[in-house]
Write a protein that holds these residues in place. Structure first.
Motif, short mmCIF file in Angstrom:
data_model
loop_
_atom_site.label_atom_id
_atom_site.label_comp_id
_atom_site.label_asym_id
_atom_site.label_seq_id
_atom_site.Cartn_x
_atom_site.Cartn_y
_atom_site.Cartn_z
N CYS A 37 0.84 -1.20 0.00
CA CYS A 37 0.00 0.00 0.00
C CYS A 37 0.87 1.24 0.00
O CYS A 37 1.92 1.30 0.67
CB CYS A 37 -0.90 -0.02 1.24
SG CYS A 37 -2.14 1.31 1.31
N SER A 38 0.44 2.25 -0.73
CA SER A 38 1.11 3.55 -0.72
C SER A 38 0.91 4.23 0.63
O SER A 38 0.05 3.84 1.42
CB SER A 38 0.51 4.44 -1.81
OG SER A 38 -0.79 4.88 -1.42
N PRO A 39 1.68 5.28 0.90
CA PRO A 39 1.33 6.12 2.05
C PRO A 39 -0.10 6.65 1.90
O PRO A 39 -0.53 7.02 0.80
CB PRO A 39 2.36 7.26 1.98
CG PRO A 39 3.53 6.65 1.28
CD PRO A 39 2.94 5.72 0.27
N LEU A 40 -0.83 6.67 3.00
CA LEU A 40 -2.20 7.18 2.98
C LEU A 40 -2.22 8.70 2.96
O LEU A 40 -1.33 9.35 3.51
CB LEU A 40 -2.95 6.66 4.20
CG LEU A 40 -3.07 5.14 4.33
CD1 LEU A 40 -3.76 4.78 5.64
CD2 LEU A 40 -3.81 4.54 3.14
N VAL A 41 -3.24 9.24 2.31
CA VAL A 41 -3.40 10.69 2.22
C VAL A 41 -4.70 11.08 2.91
O VAL A 41 -5.75 10.49 2.62
CB VAL A 41 -3.43 11.14 0.74
CG1 VAL A 41 -3.51 12.66 0.65
CG2 VAL A 41 -2.21 10.62 -0.01
N PRO A 42 -4.68 12.04 3.83
CA PRO A 42 -5.90 12.40 4.55
C PRO A 42 -6.99 12.94 3.61
O PRO A 42 -6.70 13.70 2.68
CB PRO A 42 -5.45 13.49 5.54
CG PRO A 42 -3.97 13.34 5.64
CD PRO A 42 -3.51 12.82 4.30
N ALA A 43 -8.23 12.57 3.88
CA ALA A 43 -9.34 13.13 3.12
C ALA A 43 -9.45 14.63 3.33
O ALA A 43 -9.95 15.35 2.45
CB ALA A 43 -10.64 12.45 3.53
N SER A 44 -8.96 15.11 4.46
CA SER A 44 -8.98 16.55 4.71
C SER A 44 -8.14 17.31 3.69
O SER A 44 -8.34 18.51 3.49
CB SER A 44 -8.48 16.85 6.12
OG SER A 44 -7.15 16.37 6.31
N ARG A 45 -7.21 16.62 3.04
CA ARG A 45 -6.35 17.26 2.03
C ARG A 45 -6.89 17.08 0.62
O ARG A 45 -6.84 18.02 -0.19
CB ARG A 45 -4.93 16.69 2.10
CG ARG A 45 -3.96 17.42 1.20
CD ARG A 45 -2.63 16.68 1.06
NE ARG A 45 -2.07 16.29 2.34
CZ ARG A 45 -0.98 15.52 2.46
NH1 ARG A 45 -0.38 15.05 1.36
NH2 ARG A 45 -0.53 15.20 3.65
N ILE A 46 -7.41 15.88 0.30
CA ILE A 46 -7.79 15.59 -1.09
C ILE A 46 -9.29 15.42 -1.29
O ILE A 46 -9.74 15.22 -2.42
CB ILE A 46 -7.07 14.33 -1.61
CG1 ILE A 46 -7.49 13.09 -0.80
CG2 ILE A 46 -5.56 14.52 -1.60
CD1 ILE A 46 -7.01 11.78 -1.40
N GLY A 47 -10.06 15.50 -0.21
CA GLY A 47 -11.49 15.27 -0.35
C GLY A 47 -11.80 13.79 -0.48
O GLY A 47 -10.99 12.93 -0.11
N HIS A 48 -12.96 13.48 -1.04
CA HIS A 48 -13.41 12.10 -1.19
C HIS A 48 -13.56 11.80 -2.68
O HIS A 48 -14.57 12.16 -3.29
CB HIS A 48 -14.73 11.89 -0.45
CG HIS A 48 -14.59 12.08 1.03
ND1 HIS A 48 -14.11 11.11 1.87
CD2 HIS A 48 -14.86 13.17 1.81
CE1 HIS A 48 -14.09 11.57 3.12
NE2 HIS A 48 -14.54 12.81 3.11
N PRO A 49 -12.56 11.16 -3.30
CA PRO A 49 -12.57 10.97 -4.76
C PRO A 49 -13.68 10.04 -5.21
O PRO A 49 -13.84 8.94 -4.67
CB PRO A 49 -11.19 10.35 -5.04
CG PRO A 49 -10.78 9.71 -3.75
CD PRO A 49 -11.36 10.57 -2.68
N LYS A 50 -14.42 10.47 -6.18
CA LYS A 50 -15.49 9.66 -6.76
C LYS A 50 -15.23 9.32 -8.22
O LYS A 50 -15.95 8.52 -8.81
CB LYS A 50 -16.83 10.38 -6.61
CG LYS A 50 -17.23 10.61 -5.15
CD LYS A 50 -18.51 11.40 -5.04
CE LYS A 50 -18.92 11.57 -3.58
NZ LYS A 50 -17.90 12.27 -2.77
#
Length: 235
Positions: free
Chosen positions: A140-153
Protein backbone atom coordinates in the motif's frame (compact mmCIF):
# COMPACT_ATOMS: atom_id res chain seq x y z
CA UNK A 1 0.80 -3.99 32.90
CA UNK A 2 -0.33 -7.19 31.18
CA UNK A 3 1.93 -10.20 31.65
CA UNK A 4 2.12 -11.99 28.27
CA UNK A 5 3.52 -15.51 28.05
CA UNK A 6 5.33 -14.54 24.83
CA UNK A 7 6.27 -11.12 23.46
CA UNK A 8 3.19 -9.63 21.73
CA UNK A 9 3.57 -9.09 17.98
CA UNK A 10 4.26 -5.62 16.69
CA UNK A 11 1.19 -3.67 15.63
CA UNK A 12 0.61 -3.47 11.88
CA UNK A 13 0.66 0.01 10.33
CA UNK A 14 1.17 1.88 7.08
CA UNK A 15 2.84 5.18 6.18
CA UNK A 16 1.07 8.53 5.99
CA UNK A 17 2.05 10.86 3.16
CA UNK A 18 4.24 13.83 4.16
CA UNK A 19 4.80 12.83 7.78
CA UNK A 20 6.67 10.36 9.96
CA UNK A 21 3.37 9.33 11.58
CA UNK A 22 1.89 5.91 10.84
CA UNK A 23 -1.71 4.76 10.43
CA UNK A 24 -2.43 1.74 12.68
CA UNK A 25 -4.16 -1.17 10.95
CA UNK A 26 -6.86 -3.17 12.68
CA UNK A 27 -8.47 -5.25 9.92
CA UNK A 28 -8.38 -5.41 6.13
CA UNK A 29 -11.56 -5.94 4.10
CA UNK A 30 -11.45 -6.46 0.33
CA UNK A 31 -14.32 -6.09 -2.13
CA UNK A 32 -14.51 -8.67 -4.91
CA UNK A 33 -15.38 -7.85 -8.52
CA UNK A 34 -16.39 -4.19 -8.12
CA UNK A 35 -15.65 -3.15 -11.73
CA UNK A 36 -17.90 -4.57 -14.46
CA UNK A 37 -15.10 -5.31 -16.94
CA UNK A 38 -13.10 -7.18 -14.31
CA UNK A 39 -16.17 -9.16 -13.24
CA UNK A 40 -16.66 -10.22 -16.86
CA UNK A 41 -13.02 -11.20 -17.32
CA UNK A 42 -13.44 -13.43 -14.25
CA UNK A 43 -16.50 -15.04 -15.86
CA UNK A 44 -19.17 -13.34 -13.72
CA UNK A 45 -22.23 -11.17 -14.42
CA UNK A 46 -21.73 -7.76 -12.77
CA UNK A 47 -25.39 -6.81 -13.18
CA UNK A 48 -26.69 -9.60 -10.94
CA UNK A 49 -24.21 -9.88 -8.07
CA UNK A 50 -24.25 -7.84 -4.84
CA UNK A 51 -20.86 -6.89 -3.40
CA UNK A 52 -19.01 -9.53 -1.39
CA UNK A 53 -16.04 -9.23 0.92
CA UNK A 54 -13.01 -11.27 1.87
CA UNK A 55 -10.29 -10.38 4.35
CA UNK A 56 -6.54 -10.27 4.70
CA UNK A 57 -4.61 -10.15 7.97
CA UNK A 58 -3.51 -6.70 9.07
CA UNK A 59 0.16 -7.60 8.71
CA UNK A 60 -0.35 -8.57 5.06
CA UNK A 61 -0.18 -4.81 4.46
CA UNK A 62 3.32 -3.55 3.75
CA UNK A 63 4.73 -0.26 2.55
CA UNK A 64 5.08 -0.04 -1.21
CA UNK A 65 8.33 1.31 -2.57
CA UNK A 66 10.71 -1.59 -2.11
CA UNK A 67 10.99 -5.20 -3.21
CA UNK A 68 8.50 -7.93 -2.33
CA UNK A 69 9.74 -11.52 -2.64
CA UNK A 70 7.80 -13.74 -5.03
CA UNK A 71 5.60 -15.76 -2.63
CA UNK A 72 5.86 -19.52 -2.13
CA UNK A 73 3.46 -22.24 -3.35
CA UNK A 74 2.42 -20.42 -6.53
CA UNK A 75 3.29 -20.32 -10.21
CA UNK A 76 0.62 -17.72 -11.02
CA UNK A 77 0.94 -14.54 -8.94
CA UNK A 78 -1.47 -11.81 -10.13
CA UNK A 79 -1.71 -8.05 -9.54
CA UNK A 80 -4.97 -6.23 -8.71
CA UNK A 81 -4.61 -2.46 -8.25
CA UNK A 82 -7.19 -0.83 -5.97
CA UNK A 83 -8.32 2.32 -4.18
CA UNK A 84 -7.75 1.84 -0.44
CA UNK A 85 -10.10 3.46 2.10
CA UNK A 86 -8.84 4.09 5.65
CA UNK A 87 -11.52 4.22 8.36
CA UNK A 88 -10.97 6.86 11.03
CA UNK A 89 -14.27 6.72 12.89
CA UNK A 90 -16.07 3.48 13.59
CA UNK A 91 -19.72 2.58 13.34
CA UNK A 92 -22.35 -0.05 12.64
CA UNK A 93 -25.14 0.21 10.04
CA UNK A 94 -23.63 3.38 8.61
CA UNK A 95 -25.92 5.13 6.15
CA UNK A 96 -24.34 5.79 2.72
CA UNK A 97 -24.92 9.52 3.10
CA UNK A 98 -22.89 9.48 6.32
CA UNK A 99 -20.09 7.20 5.13
CA UNK A 100 -17.60 9.93 4.26
CA UNK A 101 -17.57 11.20 7.84
CA UNK A 102 -16.10 7.81 8.86
CA UNK A 103 -13.23 7.90 6.34
CA UNK A 104 -9.84 9.23 7.45
CA UNK A 105 -8.08 8.99 4.11
CA UNK A 106 -7.19 7.11 0.95
CA UNK A 107 -4.32 5.35 -0.77
CA UNK A 108 -3.54 2.99 -3.61
CA UNK A 109 -2.81 -0.67 -2.95
CA UNK A 110 -2.32 -3.95 -4.76
CA UNK A 111 -4.22 -7.08 -3.84
CA UNK A 112 -1.59 -9.67 -4.75
CA UNK A 113 -3.25 -12.99 -5.48
CA UNK A 114 -1.91 -16.52 -5.82
CA UNK A 115 -4.41 -17.19 -8.60
CA UNK A 116 -3.65 -20.88 -8.96
CA UNK A 117 -4.27 -21.49 -5.26
CA UNK A 118 -7.41 -19.35 -5.35
CA UNK A 119 -8.75 -21.33 -8.31
CA UNK A 120 -7.97 -24.64 -6.63
CA UNK A 121 -9.92 -23.48 -3.57
CA UNK A 122 -12.85 -22.39 -5.72
CA UNK A 123 -12.91 -25.71 -7.55
CA UNK A 124 -13.02 -27.57 -4.24
CA UNK A 125 -15.53 -25.23 -2.59
CA UNK A 126 -12.97 -24.16 0.00
CA UNK A 127 -12.04 -20.72 1.43
CA UNK A 128 -9.69 -18.50 -0.56
CA UNK A 129 -7.31 -17.69 2.30
CA UNK A 130 -4.19 -19.35 0.85
CA UNK A 131 -4.77 -17.51 -2.44
CA UNK A 132 -5.31 -14.07 -0.91
CA UNK A 133 -4.15 -13.78 2.71
CA UNK A 134 -0.42 -14.47 2.55
CA UNK A 135 2.60 -12.47 3.72
CA UNK A 136 3.03 -9.05 2.05
CA UNK A 137 -0.02 -9.64 -0.14
CA UNK A 138 -1.33 -6.08 0.30
CA UNK A 139 1.37 -3.50 -0.52
CA UNK A 140 0.00 0.00 0.00
CA UNK A 141 1.11 3.55 -0.72
CA UNK A 142 1.33 6.12 2.05
CA UNK A 143 -2.20 7.18 2.98
CA UNK A 144 -3.40 10.69 2.22
CA UNK A 145 -5.90 12.40 4.55
CA UNK A 146 -9.34 13.13 3.12
CA UNK A 147 -8.98 16.55 4.71
CA UNK A 148 -6.35 17.26 2.03
CA UNK A 149 -7.79 15.59 -1.09
CA UNK A 150 -11.49 15.27 -0.35
CA UNK A 151 -13.41 12.10 -1.19
CA UNK A 152 -12.57 10.97 -4.76
CA UNK A 153 -15.49 9.66 -6.76
CA UNK A 154 -13.82 9.69 -10.17
CA UNK A 155 -10.31 9.69 -11.54
CA UNK A 156 -8.06 7.37 -13.53
CA UNK A 157 -6.74 4.26 -11.77
CA UNK A 158 -3.92 2.43 -13.54
CA UNK A 159 -1.12 -0.07 -13.12
CA UNK A 160 1.86 -0.62 -15.38
CA UNK A 161 4.34 -3.49 -15.32
CA UNK A 162 7.81 -2.81 -16.73
CA UNK A 163 6.50 0.41 -18.28
CA UNK A 164 3.53 -1.16 -20.07
CA UNK A 165 -0.04 -0.45 -18.94
CA UNK A 166 -1.79 -3.57 -17.68
CA UNK A 167 -4.80 -2.17 -15.82
CA UNK A 168 -6.69 1.08 -16.23
CA UNK A 169 -10.14 2.37 -15.46
CA UNK A 170 -11.89 5.14 -13.57
CA UNK A 171 -13.14 5.22 -10.00
CA UNK A 172 -16.48 6.27 -11.46
CA UNK A 173 -16.67 2.79 -13.04
CA UNK A 174 -17.08 1.10 -9.67
CA UNK A 175 -20.31 -0.90 -9.48
CA UNK A 176 -20.58 -0.05 -5.78
CA UNK A 177 -19.10 3.38 -4.92
CA UNK A 178 -17.13 3.89 -1.73
CA UNK A 179 -20.07 5.21 0.33
CA UNK A 180 -22.11 2.10 -0.49
CA UNK A 181 -19.18 -0.20 0.25
CA UNK A 182 -18.70 1.35 3.71
CA UNK A 183 -22.43 1.11 4.41
CA UNK A 184 -22.76 -2.50 3.25
CA UNK A 185 -19.65 -3.65 5.11
CA UNK A 186 -20.82 -1.96 8.32
CA UNK A 187 -24.15 -3.78 8.13
CA UNK A 188 -22.29 -7.06 8.65
CA UNK A 189 -19.48 -6.04 11.01
CA UNK A 190 -18.82 -3.03 13.18
CA UNK A 191 -16.18 -0.90 11.47
CA UNK A 192 -13.59 0.61 13.79
CA UNK A 193 -10.74 3.09 13.45
CA UNK A 194 -7.80 1.45 11.75
CA UNK A 195 -9.83 -0.70 9.35
CA UNK A 196 -8.78 -0.63 5.69
CA UNK A 197 -11.05 -1.43 2.76
CA UNK A 198 -9.59 -2.41 -0.63
CA UNK A 199 -12.39 -1.43 -2.99
CA UNK A 200 -11.95 -3.67 -6.05
CA UNK A 201 -9.86 -3.69 -9.21
CA UNK A 202 -10.43 -2.77 -12.87
CA UNK A 203 -9.90 -5.23 -15.72
CA UNK A 204 -6.49 -6.35 -16.87
CA UNK A 205 -5.27 -8.53 -14.00
CA UNK A 206 -2.37 -10.70 -15.11
CA UNK A 207 0.60 -12.72 -13.94
CA UNK A 208 3.81 -11.37 -12.45
CA UNK A 209 7.31 -12.80 -12.38
CA UNK A 210 10.47 -12.03 -10.40
CA UNK A 211 12.09 -8.81 -11.58
CA UNK A 212 8.83 -7.13 -12.66
CA UNK A 213 8.58 -3.42 -11.81
CA UNK A 214 5.08 -2.17 -10.91
CA UNK A 215 3.88 1.43 -10.99
CA UNK A 216 0.36 2.32 -9.92
CA UNK A 217 -1.50 5.60 -9.76
CA UNK A 218 -4.92 6.92 -8.84
CA UNK A 219 -5.37 10.40 -10.24
CA UNK A 220 -5.42 13.00 -7.47
CA UNK A 221 -4.91 10.38 -4.74
CA UNK A 222 -1.59 8.54 -4.64
CA UNK A 223 1.09 6.59 -6.48
CA UNK A 224 3.07 3.47 -5.70
CA UNK A 225 6.11 1.67 -7.04
CA UNK A 226 7.47 -1.74 -6.15
CA UNK A 227 9.48 -4.62 -7.56
CA UNK A 228 8.75 -8.34 -7.39
CA UNK A 229 11.88 -10.04 -6.12
CA UNK A 230 13.16 -13.57 -6.24
CA UNK A 231 11.46 -16.24 -4.14
CA UNK A 232 12.43 -15.96 -0.50
CA UNK A 233 14.78 -18.59 0.86
CA UNK A 234 13.23 -20.97 3.36
CA UNK A 235 14.29 -20.31 6.91
Amino acid sequence: MTDYVIAPPAAADVAVEGTDARFPIRRVFCVGRNYAAHAREMGKDPDREPPFFFTKPADAVCDAGGTIPYPPLTQDLHHEVELVVAIGRGGRDIAPENAESHIWGYGIGIDLTRRDLQQQAKDLGRPWDWGKAFDRSAPCSPLVPASRIGHPKSGRISLSVNGEIRQQGDLADQIWPVADIVAICSASVELRPGDLIFTGTPAGVAALKPGDRLEGEIEGVAQLRLTIGAPQDRG
